[in-house]
Design a protein around this motif. Structure first.
Motif, PDB file in Angstrom:
ATOM      1  N   VAL A   1       0.842  -1.185   0.000  1.00 36.86           N
ATOM      2  CA  VAL A   1       0.000   0.000   0.000  1.00 36.86           C
ATOM      3  C   VAL A   1       0.882   1.242   0.000  1.00 36.86           C
ATOM      4  CG1 VAL A   1      -1.737   1.291   1.282  1.00 36.86           C
ATOM      5  CG2 VAL A   1      -1.841  -1.186   1.189  1.00 36.86           C
ATOM      6  N   LYS A   2       0.608   2.124  -0.952  1.00 31.37           N
ATOM      7  CA  LYS A   2       1.332   3.392  -0.998  1.00 31.37           C
ATOM      8  C   LYS A   2       0.603   4.365  -0.081  1.00 31.37           C
ATOM      9  CE  LYS A   2       2.679   2.411  -5.695  1.00 31.37           C
ATOM     10  NZ  LYS A   2       1.964   1.197  -5.994  1.00 31.37           N
ATOM     11  N   LYS A   3       1.235   5.478   0.209  1.00 29.86           N
ATOM     12  CA  LYS A   3       0.578   6.477   1.068  1.00 29.86           C
ATOM     13  C   LYS A   3      -0.703   6.942   0.426  1.00 29.86           C
ATOM     14  CE  LYS A   3       2.992   8.771   4.522  1.00 29.86           C
ATOM     15  NZ  LYS A   3       3.923   9.621   5.052  1.00 29.86           N
ATOM     16  N   GLY A   4      -1.701   7.145   1.247  1.00 25.17           N
ATOM     17  CA  GLY A   4      -2.990   7.596   0.725  1.00 25.17           C
ATOM     18  C   GLY A   4      -3.818   6.406   0.293  1.00 25.17           C
ATOM     19  N   LYS A   5      -4.443   6.524  -0.860  1.00 25.26           N
ATOM     20  CA  LYS A   5      -5.305   5.434  -1.338  1.00 25.26           C
ATOM     21  C   LYS A   5      -4.446   4.371  -2.006  1.00 25.26           C
ATOM     22  CE  LYS A   5      -9.201   8.451  -2.116  1.00 25.26           C
ATOM     23  NZ  LYS A   5      -9.960   9.158  -3.112  1.00 25.26           N
ATOM     24  N   GLY A   6      -4.672   3.123  -1.635  1.00 22.81           N
ATOM     25  CA  GLY A   6      -3.927   2.024  -2.231  1.00 22.81           C
ATOM     26  C   GLY A   6      -4.878   0.908  -2.576  1.00 22.81           C
ATOM     27  N   THR A   7      -4.405  -0.011  -3.374  1.00 17.98           N
ATOM     28  CA  THR A   7      -5.263  -1.148  -3.708  1.00 17.98           C
ATOM     29  C   THR A   7      -4.625  -2.439  -3.246  1.00 17.98           C
ATOM     30  OG1 THR A   7      -4.228  -1.351  -5.858  1.00 17.98           O
ATOM     31  CG2 THR A   7      -6.255  -0.062  -5.745  1.00 17.98           C
ATOM     32  N   GLY A   8      -3.646  -2.356  -2.388  1.00 13.38           N
ATOM     33  CA  GLY A   8      -2.906  -3.552  -1.988  1.00 13.38           C
ATOM     34  C   GLY A   8      -3.499  -4.282  -0.816  1.00 13.38           C
ATOM     35  N   GLU A   9      -2.614  -4.927  -0.053  1.00 11.19           N
ATOM     36  CA  GLU A   9      -3.040  -5.839   0.993  1.00 11.19           C
ATOM     37  C   GLU A   9      -3.866  -5.172   2.090  1.00 11.19           C
ATOM     38  OE1 GLU A   9       0.857  -6.289   3.716  1.00 11.19           O
ATOM     39  OE2 GLU A   9       1.064  -7.099   1.710  1.00 11.19           O
ATOM     40  N   LYS A  10      -3.498  -3.975   2.535  1.00  8.95           N
ATOM     41  CA  LYS A  10      -4.239  -3.356   3.633  1.00  8.95           C
ATOM     42  C   LYS A  10      -5.569  -2.790   3.153  1.00  8.95           C
ATOM     43  CE  LYS A  10      -0.655  -2.579   6.978  1.00  8.95           C
ATOM     44  NZ  LYS A  10       0.673  -2.353   6.438  1.00  8.95           N
ATOM     45  N   ALA A  11      -5.572  -2.211   1.953  1.00  6.19           N
ATOM     46  CA  ALA A  11      -6.808  -1.638   1.425  1.00  6.19           C
ATOM     47  C   ALA A  11      -7.765  -2.741   0.984  1.00  6.19           C
ATOM     48  CB  ALA A  11      -6.500  -0.717   0.247  1.00  6.19           C
ATOM     49  N   GLY A  12      -7.218  -3.890   0.615  1.00  7.58           N
ATOM     50  CA  GLY A  12      -8.063  -5.024   0.234  1.00  7.58           C
ATOM     51  C   GLY A  12      -8.529  -4.973  -1.198  1.00  7.58           C
ATOM     52  N   GLY A  13      -7.798  -4.299  -2.055  1.00  4.41           N
ATOM     53  CA  GLY A  13      -8.211  -4.184  -3.441  1.00  4.41           C
ATOM     54  C   GLY A  13      -8.015  -5.449  -4.242  1.00  4.41           C
TER      55      GLY A  13
ATOM     56  N   TRP B   1     -20.458  -8.842   1.414  1.00  7.00           N
ATOM     57  CA  TRP B   1     -19.176  -8.434   2.008  1.00  7.00           C
ATOM     58  C   TRP B   1     -19.300  -7.037   2.585  1.00  7.00           C
ATOM     59  CZ3 TRP B   1     -14.953 -10.054  -2.096  1.00  7.00           C
ATOM     60  CH2 TRP B   1     -15.032 -11.436  -2.290  1.00  7.00           C
ATOM     61  N   LYS B   2     -19.088  -6.921   3.893  1.00  5.04           N
ATOM     62  CA  LYS B   2     -19.241  -5.618   4.555  1.00  5.04           C
ATOM     63  C   LYS B   2     -17.940  -5.093   5.144  1.00  5.04           C
ATOM     64  CE  LYS B   2     -23.668  -5.685   3.828  1.00  5.04           C
ATOM     65  NZ  LYS B   2     -24.015  -5.288   2.494  1.00  5.04           N
ATOM     66  N   SER B   3     -16.869  -5.893   5.136  1.00  6.08           N
ATOM     67  CA  SER B   3     -15.602  -5.443   5.720  1.00  6.08           C
ATOM     68  C   SER B   3     -14.964  -4.388   4.811  1.00  6.08           C
ATOM     69  CB  SER B   3     -14.644  -6.618   5.877  1.00  6.08           C
ATOM     70  OG  SER B   3     -14.226  -7.078   4.612  1.00  6.08           O
ATOM     71  N   GLU B   4     -14.004  -3.679   5.372  1.00  2.37           N
ATOM     72  CA  GLU B   4     -13.312  -2.633   4.607  1.00  2.37           C
ATOM     73  C   GLU B   4     -12.640  -3.235   3.376  1.00  2.37           C
ATOM     74  OE1 GLU B   4      -9.672   0.575   5.231  1.00  2.37           O
ATOM     75  OE2 GLU B   4     -10.428  -0.538   6.953  1.00  2.37           O
ATOM     76  N   ARG B   5     -12.042  -4.399   3.577  1.00  3.07           N
ATOM     77  CA  ARG B   5     -11.356  -5.088   2.492  1.00  3.07           C
ATOM     78  C   ARG B   5     -12.324  -5.532   1.403  1.00  3.07           C
ATOM     79  NH1 ARG B   5      -7.707 -10.283   3.061  1.00  3.07           N
ATOM     80  NH2 ARG B   5      -6.906 -10.006   1.012  1.00  3.07           N
ATOM     81  N   GLY B   6     -13.460  -6.067   1.828  1.00  2.58           N
ATOM     82  CA  GLY B   6     -14.469  -6.515   0.872  1.00  2.58           C
ATOM     83  C   GLY B   6     -15.053  -5.363   0.080  1.00  2.58           C
ATOM     84  N   LEU B   7     -15.303  -4.265   0.760  1.00  7.42           N
ATOM     85  CA  LEU B   7     -15.852  -3.084   0.088  1.00  7.42           C
ATOM     86  C   LEU B   7     -14.848  -2.516  -0.917  1.00  7.42           C
ATOM     87  CD1 LEU B   7     -17.649  -1.387   3.109  1.00  7.42           C
ATOM     88  CD2 LEU B   7     -18.696  -2.624   1.214  1.00  7.42           C
ATOM     89  N   ALA B   8     -13.546  -2.557  -0.549  1.00  9.07           N
ATOM     90  CA  ALA B   8     -12.505  -2.075  -1.470  1.00  9.07           C
ATOM     91  C   ALA B   8     -12.459  -2.955  -2.716  1.00  9.07           C
ATOM     92  CB  ALA B   8     -11.155  -2.074  -0.778  1.00  9.07           C
ATOM     93  N   ALA B   9     -12.587  -4.262  -2.524  1.00  5.26           N
ATOM     94  CA  ALA B   9     -12.572  -5.192  -3.665  1.00  5.26           C
ATOM     95  C   ALA B   9     -13.775  -4.931  -4.558  1.00  5.26           C
ATOM     96  CB  ALA B   9     -12.576  -6.631  -3.161  1.00  5.26           C
ATOM     97  N   ARG B  10     -14.940  -4.726  -3.945  1.00  5.04           N
ATOM     98  CA  ARG B  10     -16.153  -4.443  -4.725  1.00  5.04           C
ATOM     99  C   ARG B  10     -16.022  -3.122  -5.486  1.00  5.04           C
ATOM    100  NH1 ARG B  10     -20.793  -6.933  -4.398  1.00  5.04           N
ATOM    101  NH2 ARG B  10     -22.036  -5.056  -4.416  1.00  5.04           N
ATOM    102  N   ARG B  11     -15.380  -2.159  -4.884  1.00  4.05           N
ATOM    103  CA  ARG B  11     -15.151  -0.878  -5.582  1.00  4.05           C
ATOM    104  C   ARG B  11     -14.258  -1.089  -6.798  1.00  4.05           C
ATOM    105  NH1 ARG B  11     -14.640   1.400  -0.577  1.00  4.05           N
ATOM    106  NH2 ARG B  11     -12.375   1.247  -0.618  1.00  4.05           N
TER     107      ARG B  11
END
Length: 141
Positions: free
Chosen positions: A65-77, A127-137
């Motif tokens: 995950v880069k600073k700010g918005k990321g799509t990696g492991e923590k963001a759950g993209g 999916w309601k978790s932050e990670r799930g929502l990021a993946a759906r986005r």
């Protein structure tokens, strides 16, 4: 005089049970490696539930995950193209693919990508978790 043949069970290494009703069947099963006692659970060569290839973040399949918005492991993209390539190299025969990130308006109706996206969106509805929502986005659900 020889004893009469008794019908009995024989077992493979994996636990498959066959009935030997004649001496000829008994000899054929014996040739194939069947034995008279069932295998113990721990001796079975069948895969256990936990033997599937890992898709863990710690294996390096996800982007950092880069600073700010990321799509990696923590963001759950989800997994990146590079991560999917590494996973497929480590697990030959895998059919894992990256997310369909094309906006739905740009996808041809009924195309393979549109069907994959639709199936994923339907499957991930709850999916309601932050990670799930990021993946759906990421999938434009």
């Amino acid at each position: 005089m020889a004893a009469a043949f008794k019908v009995h069970n024989m077992y493979s290494r994996t636990g498959i049970k066959k009935v030997a009703s004649t001496e000829a069947q008994h000899n054929a099963l014996k040739k194939l490696g069947y034995v008279h006692t069932p295998p113990k659970k721990e001796d079975s060569p069948l895969k256990k539930k936990g033997d599937a290839p890992s898709r863990k973040k710690s294996k390096g399949y996800y982007a950092k995950v880069k600073k700010g918005k990321g799509t990696g492991e923590k963001a759950g993209g989800g997994m990146t193209a590079k991560g999917v390539a590494k996973y497929r190299k480590d697990n030959p025969g895998s059919k894992l693919k990256t997310a369909v990130t094309t906006p739905p308006s740009k996808l041809k109706k009924g195309s393979k990508a549109a069907k994959r996206r639709k199936a994923f969106c339907a499957r991930s509805k709850s999916w309601k978790s932050e990670r799930g929502l990021a993946a759906r986005r990421k999938w434009n659900c």
